[in-house]
Design a protein around this motif. Structure first.
Motif, PDB file in Angstrom:
ATOM      1  N   ALA A 246       0.843  -1.206   0.000  1.00  0.00           N
ATOM      2  CA  ALA A 246       0.000   0.000   0.000  1.00  0.00           C
ATOM      3  C   ALA A 246       0.876   1.253   0.000  1.00  0.00           C
ATOM      4  CB  ALA A 246      -0.927  -0.008   1.217  1.00  0.00           C
ATOM      5  N   TYR A 247       1.973   1.217   0.748  1.00  0.00           N
ATOM      6  CA  TYR A 247       2.917   2.343   0.769  1.00  0.00           C
ATOM      7  C   TYR A 247       3.516   2.563  -0.616  1.00  0.00           C
ATOM      8  CZ  TYR A 247       7.043   5.111   1.971  1.00  0.00           C
ATOM      9  OH  TYR A 247       8.002   6.097   2.017  1.00  0.00           O
ATOM     10  N   LEU A 248       3.956   1.491  -1.265  1.00  0.00           N
ATOM     11  CA  LEU A 248       4.536   1.606  -2.609  1.00  0.00           C
ATOM     12  C   LEU A 248       3.527   2.199  -3.578  1.00  0.00           C
ATOM     13  CD1 LEU A 248       6.469  -1.785  -3.026  1.00  0.00           C
ATOM     14  CD2 LEU A 248       7.362   0.430  -2.300  1.00  0.00           C
ATOM     15  N   ASN A 249       2.293   1.742  -3.487  1.00  0.00           N
ATOM     16  CA  ASN A 249       1.267   2.226  -4.409  1.00  0.00           C
ATOM     17  C   ASN A 249       1.000   3.713  -4.219  1.00  0.00           C
ATOM     18  OD1 ASN A 249      -1.021   1.768  -6.338  1.00  0.00           O
ATOM     19  ND2 ASN A 249      -2.222   2.363  -4.559  1.00  0.00           N
ATOM     20  N   HIS A 250       1.144   4.199  -2.980  1.00  0.00           N
ATOM     21  CA  HIS A 250       0.856   5.613  -2.696  1.00  0.00           C
ATOM     22  C   HIS A 250       2.001   6.537  -3.100  1.00  0.00           C
ATOM     23  CE1 HIS A 250      -1.103   8.956  -0.621  1.00  0.00           C
ATOM     24  NE2 HIS A 250       0.073   9.253  -0.096  1.00  0.00           N
ATOM     25  N   TYR A 251       3.238   6.102  -2.895  1.00  0.00           N
ATOM     26  CA  TYR A 251       4.382   6.997  -3.080  1.00  0.00           C
ATOM     27  C   TYR A 251       5.154   6.797  -4.387  1.00  0.00           C
ATOM     28  CZ  TYR A 251       3.900   8.719   1.688  1.00  0.00           C
ATOM     29  OH  TYR A 251       3.421   9.315   2.836  1.00  0.00           O
ATOM     30  N   PHE A 252       4.874   5.720  -5.118  1.00  0.00           N
ATOM     31  CA  PHE A 252       5.629   5.455  -6.343  1.00  0.00           C
ATOM     32  C   PHE A 252       4.679   5.280  -7.514  1.00  0.00           C
ATOM     33  CE2 PHE A 252       8.209   4.148  -2.779  1.00  0.00           C
ATOM     34  CZ  PHE A 252       9.454   4.670  -3.090  1.00  0.00           C
ATOM     35  N   GLN A 253       5.111   5.719  -8.686  1.00  0.00           N
ATOM     36  CA  GLN A 253       4.263   5.672  -9.865  1.00  0.00           C
ATOM     37  C   GLN A 253       4.598   4.481 -10.753  1.00  0.00           C
ATOM     38  OE1 GLN A 253       5.083   9.606 -11.359  1.00  0.00           O
ATOM     39  NE2 GLN A 253       6.894   8.968 -12.481  1.00  0.00           N
ATOM     40  N   SER A 254       3.698   4.210 -11.704  1.00  0.00           N
ATOM     41  CA  SER A 254       3.876   3.085 -12.613  1.00  0.00           C
ATOM     42  C   SER A 254       3.552   3.526 -14.037  1.00  0.00           C
ATOM     43  CB  SER A 254       2.955   1.925 -12.209  1.00  0.00           C
ATOM     44  OG  SER A 254       1.598   2.267 -12.463  1.00  0.00           O
ATOM     45  N   TYR A 255       3.603   2.601 -14.954  1.00  0.00           N
ATOM     46  CA  TYR A 255       3.303   2.897 -16.366  1.00  0.00           C
ATOM     47  C   TYR A 255       1.902   3.482 -16.518  1.00  0.00           C
ATOM     48  CZ  TYR A 255       2.156   2.133 -21.273  1.00  0.00           C
ATOM     49  OH  TYR A 255       1.732   2.308 -22.577  1.00  0.00           O
ATOM     50  N   MET A 256       0.964   2.997 -15.719  1.00  0.00           N
ATOM     51  CA  MET A 256      -0.418   3.451 -15.836  1.00  0.00           C
ATOM     52  C   MET A 256      -0.691   4.732 -15.050  1.00  0.00           C
ATOM     53  SD  MET A 256      -1.790   1.368 -17.917  1.00  0.00           S
ATOM     54  CE  MET A 256      -3.535   1.730 -17.733  1.00  0.00           C
ATOM     55  N   GLY A 257       0.267   5.193 -14.265  1.00  0.00           N
ATOM     56  CA  GLY A 257       0.045   6.417 -13.497  1.00  0.00           C
ATOM     57  C   GLY A 257       1.285   7.267 -13.432  1.00  0.00           C
ATOM     58  N   CYS A 258       1.902   7.507 -14.571  1.00  0.00           N
ATOM     59  CA  CYS A 258       3.160   8.263 -14.632  1.00  0.00           C
ATOM     60  C   CYS A 258       2.839   9.755 -14.734  1.00  0.00           C
ATOM     61  CB  CYS A 258       3.983   7.793 -15.830  1.00  0.00           C
ATOM     62  SG  CYS A 258       5.651   8.432 -15.865  1.00  0.00           S
ATOM     63  N   GLU A 259       2.748  10.426 -13.579  1.00  0.00           N
ATOM     64  CA  GLU A 259       2.287  11.810 -13.546  1.00  0.00           C
ATOM     65  C   GLU A 259       3.418  12.829 -13.647  1.00  0.00           C
ATOM     66  OE1 GLU A 259       0.033  12.092 -10.001  1.00  0.00           O
ATOM     67  OE2 GLU A 259      -1.584  10.773 -10.712  1.00  0.00           O
ATOM     68  N   GLU A 260       4.623  12.467 -13.256  1.00  0.00           N
ATOM     69  CA  GLU A 260       5.736  13.411 -13.324  1.00  0.00           C
ATOM     70  C   GLU A 260       7.004  12.699 -13.765  1.00  0.00           C
ATOM     71  OE1 GLU A 260       7.646  14.460  -9.398  1.00  0.00           O
ATOM     72  OE2 GLU A 260       5.664  13.806  -8.668  1.00  0.00           O
ATOM     73  N   GLU A 261       7.910  13.483 -14.351  1.00  0.00           N
ATOM     74  CA  GLU A 261       9.157  12.903 -14.832  1.00  0.00           C
ATOM     75  C   GLU A 261      10.141  12.781 -13.675  1.00  0.00           C
ATOM     76  OE1 GLU A 261      12.638  14.042 -18.004  1.00  0.00           O
ATOM     77  OE2 GLU A 261      10.546  14.289 -18.631  1.00  0.00           O
ATOM     78  N   ARG A 262      10.638  11.594 -13.482  1.00  0.00           N
ATOM     79  CA  ARG A 262      11.598  11.302 -12.442  1.00  0.00           C
ATOM     80  C   ARG A 262      12.780  10.572 -13.072  1.00  0.00           C
ATOM     81  NH1 ARG A 262       7.586   9.082  -7.576  1.00  0.00           N
ATOM     82  NH2 ARG A 262       6.312  10.978  -7.396  1.00  0.00           N
ATOM     83  N   PRO A 263      13.840  10.305 -12.282  1.00  0.00           N
ATOM     84  CA  PRO A 263      14.959   9.544 -12.855  1.00  0.00           C
ATOM     85  C   PRO A 263      14.494   8.281 -13.562  1.00  0.00           C
ATOM     86  CG  PRO A 263      15.584  10.411 -10.725  1.00  0.00           C
ATOM     87  CD  PRO A 263      14.136  10.766 -10.915  1.00  0.00           C
ATOM     88  N   LEU A 264      13.504   7.595 -12.987  1.00  0.00           N
ATOM     89  CA  LEU A 264      12.790   6.512 -13.656  1.00  0.00           C
ATOM     90  C   LEU A 264      11.300   6.782 -13.498  1.00  0.00           C
ATOM     91  CD1 LEU A 264      14.716   3.227 -12.696  1.00  0.00           C
ATOM     92  CD2 LEU A 264      14.614   4.328 -14.931  1.00  0.00           C
ATOM     93  N   CYS A 265      10.577   6.779 -14.596  1.00  0.00           N
ATOM     94  CA  CYS A 265       9.143   7.077 -14.538  1.00  0.00           C
ATOM     95  C   CYS A 265       8.327   5.867 -14.088  1.00  0.00           C
ATOM     96  CB  CYS A 265       8.657   7.554 -15.906  1.00  0.00           C
ATOM     97  SG  CYS A 265       9.350   9.147 -16.391  1.00  0.00           S
ATOM     98  N   TYR A 266       8.743   4.681 -14.506  1.00  0.00           N
ATOM     99  CA  TYR A 266       8.007   3.467 -14.169  1.00  0.00           C
ATOM    100  C   TYR A 266       8.645   2.839 -12.922  1.00  0.00           C
ATOM    101  CZ  TYR A 266       6.855   4.202 -19.118  1.00  0.00           C
ATOM    102  OH  TYR A 266       6.493   4.751 -20.318  1.00  0.00           O
ATOM    103  N   GLU A 267       8.281   3.390 -11.758  1.00  0.00           N
ATOM    104  CA  GLU A 267       8.987   3.035 -10.521  1.00  0.00           C
ATOM    105  C   GLU A 267       8.576   1.666  -9.982  1.00  0.00           C
ATOM    106  OE1 GLU A 267      10.072   7.320  -8.586  1.00  0.00           O
ATOM    107  OE2 GLU A 267       8.016   6.638  -8.328  1.00  0.00           O
ATOM    108  N   LEU A 268       7.292   1.372  -9.986  1.00  0.00           N
ATOM    109  CA  LEU A 268       6.871   0.054  -9.511  1.00  0.00           C
ATOM    110  C   LEU A 268       7.438  -1.043 -10.397  1.00  0.00           C
ATOM    111  CD1 LEU A 268       3.131   0.622  -8.477  1.00  0.00           C
ATOM    112  CD2 LEU A 268       5.172   0.568  -7.037  1.00  0.00           C
TER     113      LEU A 268
END
Length: 505
Positions: free
Chosen positions: A277-299
């Protein structure tokens, strides 16, 4: 009149007795004062420790809701903020009746975020989820998690089917002859049955040999087979050799002596669910990539650990496909009509080869190819935002056997079940089945990457983050009642008081 002068004298014994009495009285008073100083310095040490821990890493807390104190250097032998805070609170303080002055502090033991294979971080993240996330958010993750395992025999079944395909191709080029003895035993009528019937020829003409499609597809299902416009996929890459999951980590000091150590080196199912649940709240995935980060698909990175978004997405789709294939194969085995069709087609394919005894094995190969094709359609639907049931019903099945050749059409997708499971839900399930250590270390990789890119945090490292510590504070107190009676101190008549304090977020 005569005056008399009275002579008075005090015995030396009386004087000595008075000195002893005064000394005893002052000793008792000094002892009481020292005891009082001990209580006062403990409160002071506790207050100063709280002041130190109030200087938690702000950016880490801002981005990830976690409380950790930053240590100095890779071995975290000291806390830079410690001495400065204590000094500022003590520099203008004068001695009084219970006066004492801060002398020094030693960090006796500490627990780092990376200790116990990352369980310290994992526990704090789970506690953060428990304290900050809504009940609905946690239950949503809990309901979606499943212990569905991939069928470990699928790969062996595929290999057996493809090996049979080679035998069929060899036999087709050189049909197996029926010897005279066998022909006599079977009789003319039975021997004639080795020739395919008209119906069998029609079956082969309509459906072909699905094993050829299975051999052509292979087992590595990447985004090129799933996503129509691959140009929209992120091209972000990282250098991960110096991150938590790859480097040699610093460890805490005498961490087993800390009271919180026991609760931070164990894991359980409840903690795992909260962590997802923590990962889902604080990290993004392919289906919810809202901002550009060092890696966008974090999960996807946490799941696979590759150094680019494209590689992580590709590996995730392969795992998702294998999960769906196992579920679809289990579903198709329960569908009598599909099994009968697969067996009839297998018999038709084998009729001219003399390998009729392999019909059951070929049937399984055909069913595997069929489930394979359905799984590709499922993954496409999931990445398009649709929901797919974990275990399908007959009505939910999309792919007809004669449509296997259409699999290359990227727009061809499975039917949606509104009550099914989304791509994000499947990610949770895959993460839930992952090893804790690998998952936690990769999570900390991302935390380091994201915090380090902010101003002033270029050297941020998770193995410098202190959760709990045990400190020894030293205070100096000047003698008051009996300055000549002293045991230990920087100068005659002073006392050195030590206070041990353990503190944790």
């Amino acid at each position: 009149m005569m005056k008399y002068r009275a002579k008075a004298s005090v015995s030396i014994y009386v004087v000595l007795m008075l000195v002893l009495i005064v000394t005893l009285l002052f000793s008792v008073l000094e002892a009481a004062r020292v005891r009082a100083v001990g209580g006062a310095t403990y409160k002071k040490a506790l207050q100063e420790t709280e002041s130190v821990y109030a200087a938690y890493h702000l950016e880490l807390n801002k981005q990830y809701g976690l409380f950790f104190l930053e240590g100095d250097g890779q071995k975290s032998k000291s806390v830079p903020v410690m001495d400065s805070i204590i000094y500022e609170s003590e520099e203008n303080e004068d001695y009084d009746f219970l006066g004492s002055r801060y002398s020094s502090v030693v960090l006796d033991a500490y627990l780092l975020a990376t200790d116990y294979e990352g369980e310290v971080f994992r526990t704090e993240a789970a506690n953060c989820a428990k304290m900050t996330l809504t009940k609905d958010a946690i239950e949503k993750v809990t309901d979606s998690l499943t212990e569905t395992q991939n069928d470990t025999q699928l790969e062996q079944k595929k290999e057996d089917a493809l090996e049979l395909l080679e035998q069929i191709e060899d036999a087709s080029q050189k049909p197996v002859p029926i010897d005279a003895e066998k022909k006599a035993r079977m009789g003319e009528e039975e021997a004639a049955k080795t020739e395919p019937t008209k119906e069998q020829k029609e079956l082969v003409k309509k459906y072909g040999n699905p094993l050829k499609q299975l051999k052509k597809w292979g087992s590595d299902v990447g985004y090129s087979m799933i996503i129509e416009d691959v140009s929209k996929i992120s091209n972000q890459t990282i250098e991960n050799k110096n991150l938590v999951s790859h480097r040699t980590l610093a460890t805490g000091k005498k961490k087993s002596t800390l009271k919180v150590a026991k609760s931070h080196k164990q894991t359980n199912a409840a903690k795992d669910i909260l962590y997802i649940a923590y990962l889902n709240h604080y990290f993004q995935s392919y289906m919810g990539c809202e901002e550009e980060r060092p890696l966008c698909y974090e999960l996807e990175y946490i799941l696979n650990g590759k150094d680019s978004d494209r590689k992580n997405l590709n590996a995730t789709l392969t795992k998702l496909f294998l999960l769906r294939e196992g579920c679809n194969y289990a579903t198709i085995l329960k569908d009598r009509k599909k099994c009968e069709l697969a067996y009839a087609l297998a018999s038709a394919i084998l009729a001219p080869t003399g390998l009729q005894g392999m019909a059951t094995l070929l049937q399984q190969g055909i069913l595997l190819a069929w489930a394979y094709g359905e799984s590709i359609l499922d993954v496409r639907a999931l990445l398009a935002g649709k929901k797919i049931s974990l275990m399908k019903t007959v009505d939910e099945w999309t792919l007809n056997l004669d449509d296997l050749g259409k699999i290359t059409d990227v727009s061809f997708q499975a039917k949606e079940n509104k009550n099914g499971i989304s791509y994000q839900n499947y990610l949770w399930a895959l993460l839930y089945l992952q090893k804790d250590k690998v998952q936690t270390y990769r999570t900390m990789d991302l935390v380091e990457l994201n915090v380090a890119k902010t101003t002033g945090n270029g050297s941020f490292a998770m193995d410098r983050m202190i959760l709990s510590s045990k400190m020894t504070y030293c205070y100096e107190a000047k003698g008051l009642f009996l300055s000549l009676l002293w045991t230990t101190g920087k100068e005659p008549g002073s006392h050195l008081v030590e206070q041990k304090v353990e503190y944790s977020y």
